[in-house]
Design a protein around this motif. Structure first.
Motif, PDB file in Angstrom:
ATOM      1  N   GLY A   1       6.876 -25.285   0.103  1.00 18.24           N
ATOM      2  CA  GLY A   1       7.360 -23.425  -0.617  1.00 18.24           C
ATOM      3  C   GLY A   1       7.549 -22.815   0.685  1.00 18.24           C
ATOM      4  O   GLY A   1       7.300 -21.778   0.332  1.00 18.24           O
TER       5      GLY A   1
ATOM      6  N   PRO B   1       8.670 -28.307   1.667  1.00 15.01           N
ATOM      7  CA  PRO B   1       8.139 -28.892   0.474  1.00 15.01           C
ATOM      8  C   PRO B   1       6.797 -27.901  -0.330  1.00 15.01           C
ATOM      9  O   PRO B   1       6.189 -28.270  -1.083  1.00 15.01           O
TER      10      PRO B   1
ATOM     11  N   ALA C   1       7.226 -31.918   6.219  1.00 21.12           N
ATOM     12  CA  ALA C   1       6.365 -31.041   6.472  1.00 21.12           C
ATOM     13  C   ALA C   1       6.116 -30.340   7.959  1.00 21.12           C
ATOM     14  O   ALA C   1       7.086 -31.248   8.607  1.00 21.12           O
ATOM     15  N   LYS C   2       5.709 -29.434   8.278  1.00 20.75           N
ATOM     16  CA  LYS C   2       5.732 -28.423   9.389  1.00 20.75           C
ATOM     17  C   LYS C   2       3.988 -28.291   9.159  1.00 20.75           C
ATOM     18  O   LYS C   2       4.217 -26.854   8.347  1.00 20.75           O
TER      19      LYS C   2
ATOM     20  N   HIS D   1      -0.347 -26.277  13.323  1.00 18.78           N
ATOM     21  CA  HIS D   1      -1.887 -26.645  13.686  1.00 18.78           C
ATOM     22  C   HIS D   1      -2.344 -28.008  12.964  1.00 18.78           C
ATOM     23  O   HIS D   1      -1.874 -28.756  12.323  1.00 18.78           O
TER      24      HIS D   1
HETATM   25  P1  A2P Z   1       1.233 -23.217   9.984  1.00 17.10           P
HETATM   26  O1  A2P Z   1       2.411 -24.105  10.405  1.00 17.10           O
HETATM   27  O2  A2P Z   1       1.161 -22.296  10.853  1.00 17.10           O
HETATM   28  O3  A2P Z   1       0.268 -24.479   9.311  1.00 17.10           O
HETATM   29  P2  A2P Z   1       7.061 -25.503   3.950  1.00 17.10           P
HETATM   30  O4  A2P Z   1       6.885 -27.264   5.324  1.00 17.10           O
HETATM   31  O5  A2P Z   1       7.036 -26.023   3.171  1.00 17.10           O
HETATM   32  O6  A2P Z   1       8.326 -24.903   5.302  1.00 17.10           O
HETATM   33  O7  A2P Z   1       5.803 -24.962   5.006  1.00 17.10           O
HETATM   34  C1  A2P Z   1       5.489 -24.888   6.173  1.00 17.10           C
HETATM   35  C2  A2P Z   1       4.419 -23.735   6.201  1.00 17.10           C
HETATM   36  O8  A2P Z   1       3.298 -24.075   5.552  1.00 17.10           O
HETATM   37  C3  A2P Z   1       3.800 -23.308   7.618  1.00 17.10           C
HETATM   38  O9  A2P Z   1       4.078 -21.880   7.487  1.00 17.10           O
HETATM   39  C4  A2P Z   1       2.544 -23.792   7.808  1.00 17.10           C
HETATM   40  O10 A2P Z   1       1.733 -22.963   8.328  1.00 17.10           O
HETATM   41  C5  A2P Z   1       1.619 -24.062   6.015  1.00 17.10           C
HETATM   42  N1  A2P Z   1       1.344 -25.346   6.183  1.00 17.10           N
HETATM   43  C6  A2P Z   1       1.553 -26.342   6.496  1.00 17.10           C
HETATM   44  N2  A2P Z   1       0.963 -27.223   6.679  1.00 17.10           N
HETATM   45  C7  A2P Z   1      -0.185 -26.522   5.795  1.00 17.10           C
HETATM   46  C8  A2P Z   1      -1.519 -27.378   5.107  1.00 17.10           C
HETATM   47  N3  A2P Z   1      -1.738 -28.667   5.642  1.00 17.10           N
HETATM   48  N4  A2P Z   1      -1.727 -26.468   4.306  1.00 17.10           N
HETATM   49  C9  A2P Z   1      -1.855 -25.352   4.427  1.00 17.10           C
HETATM   50  N5  A2P Z   1      -0.461 -24.972   4.710  1.00 17.10           N
HETATM   51  C10 A2P Z   1       0.092 -25.563   5.700  1.00 17.10           C
END
Ligand code: A2P
Length: 285
Positions: free
Chosen positions: A186, A184, A226-227, A230
Motif C-alpha cells: 500500500g 504490495p 517490495a521496497k 531499511h
Molecule cells: P521504508 O523504505 O522506510 O522501509 P510499497 O512496497 O507498497 O510501495 O511500500 C513501501 C513502503 O512501505 C515504504 O514506505 C517502506 O518504508 C515501507 N515498508 C517496506 N517494507 C516494510 C516492512 N517490512 N515493514 C514496514 N514498512 C515497510
C-alpha cells in the motif's frame, strides 16, 4: 527464493526489489544492500531517474549480472516506433548491461502500439528476455494481446489487500500473463500495514504485517515488488517462504478489498484531469 515461470519459459524471482521514489543519491547504496541481503530481482523505470545508480550498484556488487533479473519500464514520452527502441538502448547504457530481463510499457497512454512494436523487435533481437506492460487494465491488455503482434508476458499493476485487482488478476491468469504487484504494502499509506485484520493474523503467526501481506499476494501467484530503504525490512520482505496462510486468513484479507487503487483509479475524475491541459490544447478548447 522461489521463481515464477513466464509464458516463454523465462524464470523470475517471486520477490523483487523496487526502486520507485528511491532518490538518486541514495539508490546505489540501497541497491547494493538489497543485493547483499539476497534480492536477485530489481525493478526500475526510465521515469524513476535512477537507472544510472542501479547500474552502478550491479557493477559494484559481487553478484553476477546473469544471476540478477533486471527490469526497466519505458516512459510514455519515449513511446513511438523508433523512439522506444532508442530509449531502451539508452536505458541499457545507463544500466551498464547489454541485455534486460524484462522491459515494460509504463502506462497505457499515447502511442503504445508503436512502442510495443519496438519492444517486440528488441525481444526478437535477444536484447530483452521478456516484454510486458504496467498499469494496463484488462481492456487495454486484451487490446494489445489481440492486435499488438505478440502477447505481453507480464503486467505490473498496483495490487495489495486494499486494491486486490480481482478482475484484472483473473484475466491475466486466463491469458497466461504473469501478474506483478507494485505497492504490495500500500506504498506506506494508511490501511495495509496498520490493518487490524492483517496485524491480528501476523501476531498469531509470529510474522510481521508486511510479511503477511506479501505472503497473501504470493499465494495468489502474484510476483511482488517490495521496497524498503531499511536493511531489517529488506530482509523481512524476502523471508516469506516458510509459512502458509490458511483459507480462513486468506478469506479475511479478501474481505478488505476496496476495489480502488491508491494512485491510478480509472473511475476517479482526477485521473482524467491529469490529461486536461493536453486534451484542451489538442481539441482547441
Ligand atoms: P521504508 O523504505 O522506510 O522501509 P510499497 O512496497 O507498497 O510501495 O511500500 C513501501 C513502503 O512501505 C515504504 O514506505 C517502506 O518504508 C515501507 N515498508 C517496506 N517494507 C516494510 C516492512 N517490512 N515493514 C514496514 N514498512 C515497510
Amino acid at each position: 527464493m522461489e521463481f515464477a515461470t513466464l509464458s516463454n519459459g523465462v524464470r523470475m524471482p517471486k520477490v523483487g526489489f523496487g526502486v520507485y521514489r528511491v532518490p538518486a543519491e541514495e539508490c546505489q547504496p540501497v541497491v547494493q544492500k538489497a543485493l547483499e541481503v539476497g534480492y536477485r530481482h530489481l525493478d526500475t523505470a526510465q521515469c524513476y531517474f535512477n537507472e544510472e545508480q542501479v547500474g552502478a550498484a550491479i557493477q559494484a556488487s559481487p553478484v553476477d549480472r546473469s544471476d540478477i533479473f533486471l527490469t526497466t519500464k519505458v516512459w510514455i514520452g519515449c513511446y513511438g516506433e523508433g523512439q522506444t527502441y532508442a530509449s531502451v538502448e539508452r536505458s541499457l547504457r545507463r544500466l551498464k548491461t547489454d541485455y534486460l530481463d524484462l522491459v515494460l510499457l509504463h502506462q497505457a497512454f499515447a502511442d503504445y502500439y508503436g512502442a510495443w512494436r519496438d519492444l517486440v523487435r528488441l525481444y526478437e533481437e535477444g536484447k530483452v528476455r521478456a516484454i510486458g506492460t504496467s498499469n494496463f487494465l484488462p481492456v487495454r491488455l486484451a487490446d494489445l494481446a489481440a492486435f499488438g503482434g505478440m502477447a505481453p508476458q507480464v503486467n505490473q499493476v498496483e495490487t495489495n489487500p486494499l486494491c486486490q485487482q480481482r478482475v484484472a488478476h483473473d484475466y491475466m491468469a486466463a491469458v497466461g500473463v504473469q501478474h506483478q504487484a507494485w505497492a504490495p504494502l500500500g506504498a506506506g499509506a494508511a490501511g495495509v500495514l496498520d490493518s487490524p485484520v492483517i496485524c491480528g493474523i501476523a501476531e498469531r503467526l509470529g510474522k510481521t504485517t508486511a510479511q503477511v501481506a506479501l505472503r497473501w499476494l504470493l499465494q495468489r501467484d502474484i510476483v511482488v515488488l517490495a521496497k524498503s530503504t531499511h536493511e531489517e525490512r529488506m530482509r523481512q520482505n524476502l523471508d516469506v517462504f516458510d509459512f502458509e496462510l490458511a483459507a480462513e486468513d486468506v478469506a479475511a484479507i479478501e474481505a478488505l478489498d476496496t476495489g480502488h487503487g491508491t494512485f491510478i483509479d480509472p473511475s476517479d475524475p482526477a485521473t482524467i484531469d491529469f490529461f486536461r491541459p493536453l486534451v484542451e490544447e489538442r481539441c482547441g478548447l
